[in-house]
Design a protein around this motif. Structure first.
Motif, mmCIF file in Angstrom:
data_model
loop_
_atom_site.group_PDB
_atom_site.id
_atom_site.type_symbol
_atom_site.label_atom_id
_atom_site.label_comp_id
_atom_site.label_asym_id
_atom_site.label_seq_id
_atom_site.Cartn_x
_atom_site.Cartn_y
_atom_site.Cartn_z
ATOM 1 N N ILE A 1 88.281 28.758 -23.518
ATOM 2 C CA ILE A 1 87.619 27.614 -24.156
ATOM 3 C C ILE A 1 86.256 27.320 -23.543
ATOM 4 O O ILE A 1 85.554 26.415 -23.992
ATOM 5 N N GLY A 2 85.882 28.038 -22.476
ATOM 6 C CA GLY A 2 84.529 27.905 -21.939
ATOM 7 C C GLY A 2 84.353 26.900 -20.828
ATOM 8 O O GLY A 2 83.217 26.512 -20.531
ATOM 9 N N ALA A 3 85.448 26.463 -20.188
ATOM 10 C CA ALA A 3 85.307 25.563 -19.038
ATOM 11 C C ALA A 3 84.622 26.303 -17.889
ATOM 12 O O ALA A 3 84.689 27.535 -17.796
ATOM 13 N N ASP A 4 83.970 25.561 -17.015
ATOM 14 C CA ASP A 4 83.177 26.176 -15.940
ATOM 15 C C ASP A 4 83.985 26.437 -14.679
ATOM 16 O O ASP A 4 83.771 27.443 -13.993
ATOM 17 N N PHE A 5 84.897 25.515 -14.349
ATOM 18 C CA PHE A 5 85.605 25.624 -13.079
ATOM 19 C C PHE A 5 87.087 25.327 -13.285
ATOM 20 O O PHE A 5 87.470 24.571 -14.187
ATOM 21 N N ILE A 6 87.900 25.924 -12.409
ATOM 22 C CA ILE A 6 89.350 25.705 -12.429
ATOM 23 C C ILE A 6 89.771 25.249 -11.035
ATOM 24 O O ILE A 6 89.314 25.779 -10.012
ATOM 25 N N GLN A 7 90.654 24.275 -11.021
ATOM 26 C CA GLN A 7 91.218 23.788 -9.762
ATOM 27 C C GLN A 7 92.714 23.621 -9.938
ATOM 28 O O GLN A 7 93.167 23.035 -10.916
ATOM 29 N N GLY A 8 93.500 24.161 -9.022
ATOM 30 C CA GLY A 8 94.946 24.020 -9.159
ATOM 31 C C GLY A 8 95.700 24.918 -8.217
ATOM 32 O O GLY A 8 95.122 25.758 -7.505
ATOM 33 N N PHE A 9 97.030 24.782 -8.230
ATOM 34 C CA PHE A 9 97.878 25.527 -7.315
ATOM 35 C C PHE A 9 97.880 27.026 -7.615
ATOM 36 O O PHE A 9 98.313 27.820 -6.784
ATOM 37 N N PHE A 10 97.461 27.409 -8.818
ATOM 38 C CA PHE A 10 97.444 28.832 -9.129
ATOM 39 C C PHE A 10 96.558 29.585 -8.142
ATOM 40 O O PHE A 10 96.862 30.708 -7.741
ATOM 41 N N TYR A 11 95.452 28.972 -7.757
ATOM 42 C CA TYR A 11 94.536 29.623 -6.826
ATOM 43 C C TYR A 11 94.791 29.198 -5.379
ATOM 44 O O TYR A 11 94.732 30.012 -4.467
ATOM 45 N N SER A 12 95.044 27.924 -5.177
ATOM 46 C CA SER A 12 95.317 27.492 -3.800
ATOM 47 C C SER A 12 95.818 26.057 -3.787
ATOM 48 O O SER A 12 95.486 25.252 -4.667
ATOM 49 N N ARG A 13 96.617 25.810 -2.779
ATOM 50 C CA ARG A 13 97.006 24.440 -2.470
ATOM 51 C C ARG A 13 95.981 23.878 -1.472
ATOM 52 O O ARG A 13 95.203 24.650 -0.891
ATOM 53 N N PRO A 14 95.970 22.568 -1.242
ATOM 54 C CA PRO A 14 95.065 22.029 -0.212
ATOM 55 C C PRO A 14 95.346 22.672 1.147
ATOM 56 O O PRO A 14 96.501 22.811 1.552
ATOM 57 N N GLU A 15 94.288 23.084 1.845
ATOM 58 C CA GLU A 15 94.424 23.806 3.103
ATOM 59 C C GLU A 15 93.716 23.041 4.225
ATOM 60 O O GLU A 15 92.720 22.364 3.996
ATOM 61 N N SER A 16 94.238 23.236 5.439
ATOM 62 C CA SER A 16 93.538 22.709 6.608
ATOM 63 C C SER A 16 92.301 23.554 6.864
ATOM 64 O O SER A 16 92.135 24.641 6.291
ATOM 65 N N LEU A 17 91.438 23.095 7.743
ATOM 66 C CA LEU A 17 90.197 23.809 8.018
ATOM 67 C C LEU A 17 90.475 25.202 8.574
ATOM 68 O O LEU A 17 89.850 26.184 8.155
ATOM 69 N N ASN A 18 91.416 25.310 9.503
ATOM 70 C CA ASN A 18 91.702 26.611 10.109
ATOM 71 C C ASN A 18 92.225 27.602 9.087
ATOM 72 O O ASN A 18 91.804 28.765 9.046
ATOM 73 N N SER A 19 93.165 27.133 8.232
ATOM 74 C CA SER A 19 93.692 28.019 7.194
ATOM 75 C C SER A 19 92.601 28.427 6.228
ATOM 76 O O SER A 19 92.537 29.575 5.777
ATOM 77 N N LEU A 20 91.721 27.502 5.911
ATOM 78 C CA LEU A 20 90.633 27.794 4.983
ATOM 79 C C LEU A 20 89.703 28.862 5.554
ATOM 80 O O LEU A 20 89.317 29.808 4.859
ATOM 81 N N LEU A 21 89.345 28.737 6.825
ATOM 82 C CA LEU A 21 88.439 29.711 7.432
ATOM 83 C C LEU A 21 89.059 31.102 7.458
ATOM 84 O O LEU A 21 88.383 32.106 7.221
ATOM 85 N N GLU A 22 90.369 31.163 7.729
ATOM 86 C CA GLU A 22 91.044 32.454 7.723
ATOM 87 C C GLU A 22 91.033 33.083 6.333
ATOM 88 O O GLU A 22 90.759 34.272 6.166
ATOM 89 N N SER A 23 91.335 32.258 5.300
ATOM 90 C CA SER A 23 91.390 32.790 3.938
ATOM 91 C C SER A 23 90.007 33.198 3.455
ATOM 92 O O SER A 23 89.853 34.162 2.706
ATOM 93 N N LEU A 24 88.956 32.477 3.885
ATOM 94 C CA LEU A 24 87.592 32.850 3.490
ATOM 95 C C LEU A 24 87.190 34.175 4.125
ATOM 96 O O LEU A 24 86.503 34.994 3.515
ATOM 97 N N ASP A 25 87.648 34.407 5.371
ATOM 98 C CA ASP A 25 87.366 35.683 6.016
ATOM 99 C C ASP A 25 88.016 36.837 5.266
ATOM 100 O O ASP A 25 87.419 37.897 5.063
ATOM 101 N N LEU A 26 89.240 36.588 4.797
ATOM 102 C CA LEU A 26 89.944 37.613 4.033
ATOM 103 C C LEU A 26 89.248 37.861 2.702
ATOM 104 O O LEU A 26 89.146 38.983 2.225
ATOM 105 N N GLU A 27 88.776 36.761 2.086
ATOM 106 C CA GLU A 27 88.112 36.868 0.785
ATOM 107 C C GLU A 27 86.837 37.679 0.905
ATOM 108 O O GLU A 27 86.494 38.499 0.059
ATOM 109 N N ASP A 28 86.075 37.413 2.015
ATOM 110 C CA ASP A 28 84.839 38.166 2.227
ATOM 111 C C ASP A 28 85.142 39.652 2.464
ATOM 112 O O ASP A 28 84.386 40.516 2.074
#
Length: 805
Positions: free
Chosen positions: A778-805
């Protein structure tokens, strides 16, 4: 306390100040008397020992022991007399005089302690007297470092002087010399430690005294206006006794209307301006001015100049009812004046002023009514009603004091009992609509109705429109039936007005029978107040569920400051993914509260509580600051990779200047405003004042997002009136995605509408691949939800961003 200690330690330890000098003088005087008494006792015992038949010869006959003992008796007797004379006058003499007097006495005793070595008898007690005297001297704090050292050195110097200069050729074993030196070194160390501990203790005590004084002043001050509050009035009442007073109650006419039409910010500004005028006015600045409650103020002048008092009241009315001065708010005032000889007369005087205020309001806007307070007439009224002290003057029921006195006689731990709290909904509106006389009549009728409905109970009017009933029954069903009877009959008292009376019930059935009456009253009142702002439920029983809710609220409110200080309220991050490439575009910053035992309080629990207490801004800006601090630690090229979205409550805009606070924190950490998305709920965006702030935020470079779009009734108006950049669709649409086909149509058309208006669309609550495919289609710009991620702490977020990179 840690901050306080850190502050004290950062100060110059040897800084001379009056508080420390006086504390040292007081301590040295008291301890000095004890010291001199003990040395005097040593002198007396030593003198007595010289005449005993079994006394052994001195080690050194050149110095007679009795001479030292007599010297100790004479010197310390004189010093005790001097200090006993100074002690009662410590606060009226210079502290240096006391310190110097004590110091001279210590030096003399230091000489005596040195001489004691030469008069000591043989045996194991060779240094006994020296040890006693020097230990006593070490117990005293010396304000200046050099003095503490000098007393010990002086004593040791006496020994060296007698040994070397007088050429006594003392033949002591080297172990004795070694013991003496070690002893003096230990005295030096002890004095140094004791002195510093004393100074630290005094400064800490003074800081605590000042902090308590500031806290007490804060507890007496109204936070909005800066005037004194009701608590201050209760404390000050006794000071009015025995004076001639002029007392006035003032109230803004149509204040609620001004709040409704021009906003609460204007109402607060009006109250603050009124308080400023009271402080700056040449007449009222000498008076006692209190914010009595809401928009009602009390002014008390301790004089008999009623002419000047009423002229000042009229001048105040004219000032605030003149559009030229920027206000157009009429003020009603009621006053009384006369001599008051007791607390009862003071309270009666204030009640008369309050009654005169009602009389002024009954005559219309901007009126002043007054009455001379005559003690003989008051005494006459009291004679007509012997129980005036425990009885409500308006309704004739018991007041709070009388109620508590009456129930105190009952054996609450052995009988079933119930407390019911009644409250008339929107009573202030009734006063505004029908007048204060009609409001008083309504209170009388409702009070008598409640009393008749509960004939075996104790009924009281605690304050304003709040009534309380105590009954010796724990039958909740019967209590509810009787309350419904009161509610039904009372509706006839005001035709053409929906009169609503709420009631909260607490019964000792099912609760600890040791519960105090005051706790029961609080719980019944809490049950009653929990039904505010709704009219479908008018009776609530205080049960375990409500008790748990109250405990949670109490914990949240009482522990908020500690949680923020100790960093237990922390940011969590949920990804916002771009539909074009399914990469992380940004994060919504959420909040989690961790208790001391590791449990988590979710935002759905603590945010509503803090919104009610207007404290949620403290959490929002604490989290915003901590995230900005984290962001500033990243390399410059990493800071701009992802945007950050922050939620701000409607009450944030009521509690502080949101724009200014955001700017202050962003500038402090040197961050770009374009990285920040300010999420504001759709309902909050409908207010004109917030619309203005939103415009200012956008002009400053922030991105603004409508949160929970579609959850309110003014969605399309918001889209038309607000020039925002991002719209976040309410997650309830996605929840019905599978069960209700209409949800797909609404999501699709709303997305198309927002895109046509140049807005980017975020759809939250996405949990399945099917929903992801639909949102992308339908052309929405952004998606937010549990399908991609649940709310994360800073440490978990940094680890997942390293994996993503």
């Amino acid at each position: 306390m840690k901050n306080l200690l850190k502050y004290l330690k950062s100060k110059n330890k040897y800084q001379k100040n009056d508080e420390l000098l006086r504390a040292a003088a007081r301590n040295n005087c008291t301890t000095g008397i004890g010291t001199f008494v003990l040395v005097l006792m040593i002198g007396l015992l030593g003198t007595l020992g010289e005449f005993l038949p079994y006394g052994t010869p001195e080690v050194f006959p050149q110095i007679k022991g009795i001479s030292i003992y007599v010297l100790a008796i004479m010197v310390n007797s004189i010093l005790i007399i001097i200090l006993q004379d100074l002690k009662p006058r410590l606060d009226f003499v210079r502290p240096e005089l006391v310190l110097n007097t004590c110091y001279v006495g210590f030096l003399i005793n230091a000489i005596i302690s040195g001489l004691t070595i030469f008069s000591t008898q043989r045996g194991s007690s060779i240094f006994f007297e020296l040890v006693i005297i020097m230990t006593i001297l070490c117990a005293l704090p010396f304000y200046r470092t050099i003095r503490g050292w000098f007393v010990i050195l002086f004593s040791f110097g006496t020994f060296l002087f007698l040994d070397s200069v007088l050429d006594l050729h003392i033949d002591l074993a080297w172990q004795d010399f070694f013991d003496i030196i070690i002893f003096y070194i230990m005295c030096e160390i002890y004095i140094y430690i004791h002195r510093n501990n004393f100074i630290e203790s005094v400064r800490l005590q003074n800081a605590i005294v000042y902090a308590n004084k500031e806290l007490r002043e804060k507890s007496r001050t109204d936070s909005l206006t800066g005037l004194m509050n009701r608590a201050a009035l209760d404390e000050d009442t006794r000071y009015f006794v025995g004076n001639h007073i002029c007392a006035a109650m003032l109230d803004f006419d149509s204040f609620k209307q001004a709040n409704d039409t021009r906003g609460h910010a204007y109402g607060d500004y009006l109250l603050q301006s009124f308080a400023d005028e009271l402080r700056n006015d040449s007449f009222f600045s000498r008076c006692k001015c209190y914010r009595y409650g809401g928009d009602e103020f009390l002014i008390i002048d301790l004089s008999d100049d009623i002419t000047s008092f009423t002229m000042a009241l009229s001048r105040l009315q004219t000032l605030f009812n003149d559009p030229v001065n920027g206000f157009s708010q009429p003020i009603s005032a009621g006053y009384t004046y006369g001599s008051v000889g007791s607390l009862r007369q003071v309270n009666t005087c204030l009640r008369i002023a309050d009654e005169q205020l009602y009389e002024a309001k009954a005559q219309g806007h901007n009126h002043i009514c007054g009455e001379h307070f005559v003690v003989s007439e008051v005494n006459g009224k009291i004679e007509e009603d012997i129980n005036d002290d425990v009885q409500d003057m308006l309704t004739g029921l018991l007041n709070q004091k009388g109620f508590l006195k009456k129930i105190k006689e009952k054996p609450l731990d052995r009988i079933p009992w119930t407390v019911i709290s009644f409250d008339i909904d929107r009573f202030q509106d009734i006063n505004k609509e029908f007048g204060y006389a009609a409001g008083n009549t309504l209170l009388e009728r409702v009070g008598h109705l409640i009393s008749r409905t509960f004939p075996d109970g104790v009924t009281a009017r605690f304050e304003s429109d709040h009534f309380t009933v105590f009954t010796g029954s724990a039958d909740v069903v019967e209590m509810q039936r009787m309350i419904e009877m009161v509610q039904k009959k009372a509706t006839a008292y005001l035709p053409h007005w929906r009169l609503v009376i709420r009631a909260g019930i607490w019964t000792n059935r099912g609760f600890d029978h040791s519960t105090s009456l005051q706790s029961a009253l609080d719980m019944a009142k809490y049950a009653c107040d929990s039904m505010r702002h709704q009219s479908n439920i008018l009776i609530r029983v205080y049960d375990e569920k409500l008790d748990e809710t109250r405990k949670n609220e109490s914990y949240i409110v009482n522990n908020l400051g500690d949680a923020l200080y100790k960093g237990r309220i922390v940011p969590y991050f949920q990804r916002i993914v771009s539909t074009s490439d399914e990469k992380t575009a940004g994060f919504e910053v959420l909040t989690r509260w961790f208790t001391a035992d590791g449990k988590v309080i979710p935002p759905s629990v603590f945010i509503p509580v803090l919104e009610k207490t207007m404290d949620v801004y403290r959490v929002d800006f604490s989290v915003f600051r901590s995230v900005c601090a984290m962001l500033s630690q990243l390399p410059p090229e990493e800071r701009t990779k992802h945007f950050l979205s922050f939620n701000f409550s409607r009450t944030d805009f009521d509690s502080c200047d949101v724009h200014r606070e955001l700017d202050r924190i962003i500038d402090e950490y040197d961050l770009s405003r374009s990285l920040i998305r300010v999420e504001i709920t759709e309902s909050a965006m409908a207010e004109a004042r917030i619309r203005k702030i939103v415009t200012e935020l956008r002009h400053s470079g922030y991105r603004v997002c409508i949160d929970d779009f579609g959850s309110g009734s003014s969605s399309l108006n918001v889209l038309k009136d607000y020039d925002v950049e991002v719209v976040k669709l309410d997650m309830d649409f996605i929840k019905d995605f599978h069960s209700n086909p209409k949800s797909r149509i609404i999501i699709k058309d709303l997305t198309k509408l927002c895109k046509s208006l140049g807005m980017r669309v975020v759809i939250e609550g996405v949990e399945t691949q099917e929903q992801v495919d639909f949102v992308r289609a339908i052309g929405a710009d952004f998606i937010q939800g549990f399908f991609y991620s649940r709310p994360e702490s800073l440490n978990s977020l940094l680890e997942s961003l390293d994996l993503e990179d």
